[in-house]
Design a protein around this motif. Sequence first.
Motif, PDB file in Angstrom:
ATOM      1  N   LYS A   1       0.974   9.992 -16.717  1.00  0.00           N
ATOM      2  CA  LYS A   1       0.748   8.740 -16.644  1.00  0.00           C
ATOM      3  C   LYS A   1       1.391   8.140 -15.706  1.00  0.00           C
ATOM      4  CE  LYS A   1       1.109   4.907 -19.880  1.00  0.00           C
ATOM      5  NZ  LYS A   1       1.415   4.295 -20.979  1.00  0.00           N
ATOM      6  N   THR A   2       2.827   8.457 -15.566  1.00  0.00           N
ATOM      7  CA  THR A   2       3.529   7.853 -14.523  1.00  0.00           C
ATOM      8  C   THR A   2       2.767   8.176 -12.884  1.00  0.00           C
ATOM      9  OG1 THR A   2       5.715   8.121 -15.555  1.00  0.00           O
ATOM     10  CG2 THR A   2       6.116   7.932 -13.146  1.00  0.00           C
ATOM     11  N   LEU A   3       2.375   9.181 -12.858  1.00  0.00           N
ATOM     12  CA  LEU A   3       1.908   9.727 -11.503  1.00  0.00           C
ATOM     13  C   LEU A   3       0.396   8.707 -11.086  1.00  0.00           C
ATOM     14  CD1 LEU A   3       1.887  11.421  -9.067  1.00  0.00           C
ATOM     15  CD2 LEU A   3       0.409  13.188 -10.162  1.00  0.00           C
ATOM     16  N   ALA A   4      -0.419   8.733 -12.404  1.00  0.00           N
ATOM     17  CA  ALA A   4      -1.565   7.867 -12.327  1.00  0.00           C
ATOM     18  C   ALA A   4      -1.347   6.360 -11.951  1.00  0.00           C
ATOM     19  CB  ALA A   4      -2.348   7.997 -13.744  1.00  0.00           C
ATOM     20  N   ILE A   5      -0.222   5.632 -12.726  1.00  0.00           N
ATOM     21  CA  ILE A   5       0.201   4.578 -12.283  1.00  0.00           C
ATOM     22  C   ILE A   5       0.620   4.223 -10.867  1.00  0.00           C
ATOM     23  CG2 ILE A   5       1.733   2.640 -12.794  1.00  0.00           C
ATOM     24  CD1 ILE A   5       0.073   3.024 -14.868  1.00  0.00           C
ATOM     25  N   GLY A   6       1.269   5.248 -10.420  1.00  0.00           N
ATOM     26  CA  GLY A   6       1.664   5.088  -9.075  1.00  0.00           C
ATOM     27  C   GLY A   6       0.445   5.171  -7.932  1.00  0.00           C
ATOM     28  N   VAL A   7      -0.318   6.236  -8.349  1.00  0.00           N
ATOM     29  CA  VAL A   7      -1.586   6.334  -7.392  1.00  0.00           C
ATOM     30  C   VAL A   7      -2.379   5.114  -7.398  1.00  0.00           C
ATOM     31  CG1 VAL A   7      -3.804   7.375  -7.248  1.00  0.00           C
ATOM     32  CG2 VAL A   7      -1.701   8.809  -7.608  1.00  0.00           C
ATOM     33  N   ALA A   8      -2.511   4.580  -8.574  1.00  0.00           N
ATOM     34  CA  ALA A   8      -3.387   3.430  -8.633  1.00  0.00           C
ATOM     35  C   ALA A   8      -2.516   2.008  -7.810  1.00  0.00           C
ATOM     36  CB  ALA A   8      -3.349   2.974 -10.032  1.00  0.00           C
ATOM     37  N   ALA A   9      -1.102   2.282  -7.905  1.00  0.00           N
ATOM     38  CA  ALA A   9      -0.473   1.113  -7.357  1.00  0.00           C
ATOM     39  C   ALA A   9      -0.522   1.208  -5.773  1.00  0.00           C
ATOM     40  CB  ALA A   9       1.127   1.066  -7.919  1.00  0.00           C
ATOM     41  N   GLY A  10      -0.357   2.534  -5.498  1.00  0.00           N
ATOM     42  CA  GLY A  10      -0.645   3.135  -4.050  1.00  0.00           C
ATOM     43  C   GLY A  10      -1.976   2.329  -3.450  1.00  0.00           C
ATOM     44  N   ILE A  11      -2.942   2.758  -4.123  1.00  0.00           N
ATOM     45  CA  ILE A  11      -4.282   2.481  -3.805  1.00  0.00           C
ATOM     46  C   ILE A  11      -4.543   0.726  -3.621  1.00  0.00           C
ATOM     47  CG2 ILE A  11      -6.906   2.448  -4.422  1.00  0.00           C
ATOM     48  CD1 ILE A  11      -6.391   5.392  -5.425  1.00  0.00           C
ATOM     49  N   ALA A  12      -3.772   0.196  -4.553  1.00  0.00           N
ATOM     50  CA  ALA A  12      -3.749  -1.337  -4.508  1.00  0.00           C
ATOM     51  C   ALA A  12      -3.137  -1.759  -3.477  1.00  0.00           C
ATOM     52  CB  ALA A  12      -3.229  -1.852  -5.700  1.00  0.00           C
ATOM     53  N   ALA A  13      -2.039  -1.252  -3.041  1.00  0.00           N
ATOM     54  CA  ALA A  13      -1.374  -1.759  -2.008  1.00  0.00           C
ATOM     55  C   ALA A  13      -2.053  -1.363  -0.614  1.00  0.00           C
ATOM     56  CB  ALA A  13       0.108  -1.006  -1.820  1.00  0.00           C
ATOM     57  N   ALA A  14      -2.741  -0.279  -0.418  1.00  0.00           N
ATOM     58  CA  ALA A  14      -3.710   0.102   0.689  1.00  0.00           C
ATOM     59  C   ALA A  14      -4.895  -1.006   0.693  1.00  0.00           C
ATOM     60  CB  ALA A  14      -4.150   1.654   0.272  1.00  0.00           C
ATOM     61  N   LEU A  15      -5.264  -1.329  -0.282  1.00  0.00           N
ATOM     62  CA  LEU A  15      -6.482  -2.325  -0.325  1.00  0.00           C
ATOM     63  C   LEU A  15      -6.019  -3.553   0.119  1.00  0.00           C
ATOM     64  CD1 LEU A  15      -8.446  -1.330  -3.569  1.00  0.00           C
ATOM     65  CD2 LEU A  15      -9.219  -0.803  -1.247  1.00  0.00           C
ATOM     66  N   LEU A  16      -5.121  -3.963  -0.491  1.00  0.00           N
ATOM     67  CA  LEU A  16      -4.215  -5.293   0.184  1.00  0.00           C
ATOM     68  C   LEU A  16      -4.137  -5.317   1.488  1.00  0.00           C
ATOM     69  CD1 LEU A  16      -2.031  -6.222  -2.975  1.00  0.00           C
ATOM     70  CD2 LEU A  16      -4.049  -7.313  -2.377  1.00  0.00           C
ATOM     71  N   SER A  17      -3.420  -4.089   2.005  1.00  0.00           N
ATOM     72  CA  SER A  17      -2.993  -4.037   3.318  1.00  0.00           C
ATOM     73  C   SER A  17      -4.430  -4.091   4.148  1.00  0.00           C
ATOM     74  CB  SER A  17      -2.395  -2.775   3.765  1.00  0.00           C
ATOM     75  OG  SER A  17      -1.174  -2.632   2.912  1.00  0.00           O
ATOM     76  N   PHE A  18      -5.488  -3.614   3.810  1.00  0.00           N
ATOM     77  CA  PHE A  18      -6.694  -3.496   4.455  1.00  0.00           C
ATOM     78  C   PHE A  18      -7.318  -4.938   4.396  1.00  0.00           C
ATOM     79  CE2 PHE A  18      -7.565   1.216   3.922  1.00  0.00           C
ATOM     80  CZ  PHE A  18      -7.366   1.401   5.280  1.00  0.00           C
TER      81      PHE A  18
ATOM     82  N   VAL B   1      -8.438  -8.293   8.232  1.00  0.00           N
ATOM     83  CA  VAL B   1      -9.676  -9.377   8.626  1.00  0.00           C
ATOM     84  C   VAL B   1      -9.086 -10.680   9.048  1.00  0.00           C
ATOM     85  CG1 VAL B   1     -11.729 -10.360   7.964  1.00  0.00           C
ATOM     86  CG2 VAL B   1     -11.451  -7.576   7.437  1.00  0.00           C
ATOM     87  N   PRO B   2      -9.115 -11.263  10.105  1.00  0.00           N
ATOM     88  CA  PRO B   2      -8.449 -12.649  10.244  1.00  0.00           C
ATOM     89  C   PRO B   2      -9.236 -13.561   9.226  1.00  0.00           C
ATOM     90  CG  PRO B   2      -9.828 -11.999  12.418  1.00  0.00           C
ATOM     91  CD  PRO B   2      -9.765 -10.916  11.149  1.00  0.00           C
ATOM     92  N   SER B   3      -8.277 -14.203   8.608  1.00  0.00           N
ATOM     93  CA  SER B   3      -8.750 -15.213   7.574  1.00  0.00           C
ATOM     94  C   SER B   3      -7.341 -15.905   7.156  1.00  0.00           C
ATOM     95  CB  SER B   3      -9.641 -14.778   6.620  1.00  0.00           C
ATOM     96  OG  SER B   3      -8.860 -14.156   5.607  1.00  0.00           O
ATOM     97  N   ALA B   4      -7.660 -17.210   6.530  1.00  0.00           N
ATOM     98  CA  ALA B   4      -6.512 -17.865   6.002  1.00  0.00           C
ATOM     99  C   ALA B   4      -5.937 -17.175   4.814  1.00  0.00           C
ATOM    100  CB  ALA B   4      -7.086 -19.312   5.596  1.00  0.00           C
ATOM    101  N   PHE B   5      -6.730 -16.242   4.121  1.00  0.00           N
ATOM    102  CA  PHE B   5      -6.174 -15.727   2.983  1.00  0.00           C
ATOM    103  C   PHE B   5      -5.413 -14.534   3.264  1.00  0.00           C
ATOM    104  CE2 PHE B   5      -7.148 -13.402  -1.024  1.00  0.00           C
ATOM    105  CZ  PHE B   5      -6.420 -14.336  -1.979  1.00  0.00           C
ATOM    106  N   SER B   6      -5.381 -13.842   4.695  1.00  0.00           N
ATOM    107  CA  SER B   6      -5.220 -12.624   5.117  1.00  0.00           C
ATOM    108  C   SER B   6      -3.724 -12.488   5.005  1.00  0.00           C
ATOM    109  CB  SER B   6      -5.679 -12.112   6.360  1.00  0.00           C
ATOM    110  OG  SER B   6      -5.320 -12.978   7.302  1.00  0.00           O
TER     111      SER B   6
END
Length: 168
Positions: free
Chosen positions: A1-18, A22-27
């Motif tokens: 469970k801990t590993l899955a939470i970590g993987v999900a958090a890492g993917i979320a951080a990667a998506l937020l980084s991506f 894109v240049p925008s006011a929200f970036s």
Amino acid sequence: KTLAIGVAAGIAAALLSFGSVVPSAFSLALFLIAPLPVMAAGLGWGPGAGLAAIAAAFLAVAGFGGLIPAIVVTAIITLPAAAMAYFANLARTSNDGGKDWFPLSAILFRGAILVAAGFVLIGVLVGYSNELLQLVVDEVLRQVQAADPQTVIPEATKEALRSFLGKA
């Protein structure tokens, strides 16, 4: 469970980084909140989740963006966030039987040191040099004058800026 939470958090951080690419006011907002999933995983599920988040974010960014962006995200977003979560979870039993938590100032200082080291690493990776800095300064000054042709930047000011930023 801990590993899955970590993987999900890492993917979320990667998506937020991506999203911040894109240049925008929200970036900028996306970039600023990118460490939060890693911090939440590290605080809530421990250092194992934080390490899993670092690895997942690195692999996700490397897979879709390349090695250099993955190193950048790891160096300035996920590694400092996981380390700060780790330090925030450190506590020891005090003399009166309570807990003494790691001082917030020490957590923030260590996070700042890690981010600074990350930026130094990025500079090494992109070939930072005085010559590159001079080219960047010249291009920025050219863009300022192109944006507003009436702007006059005296040569002495340009030279002072080049000299100031070119000193190590």
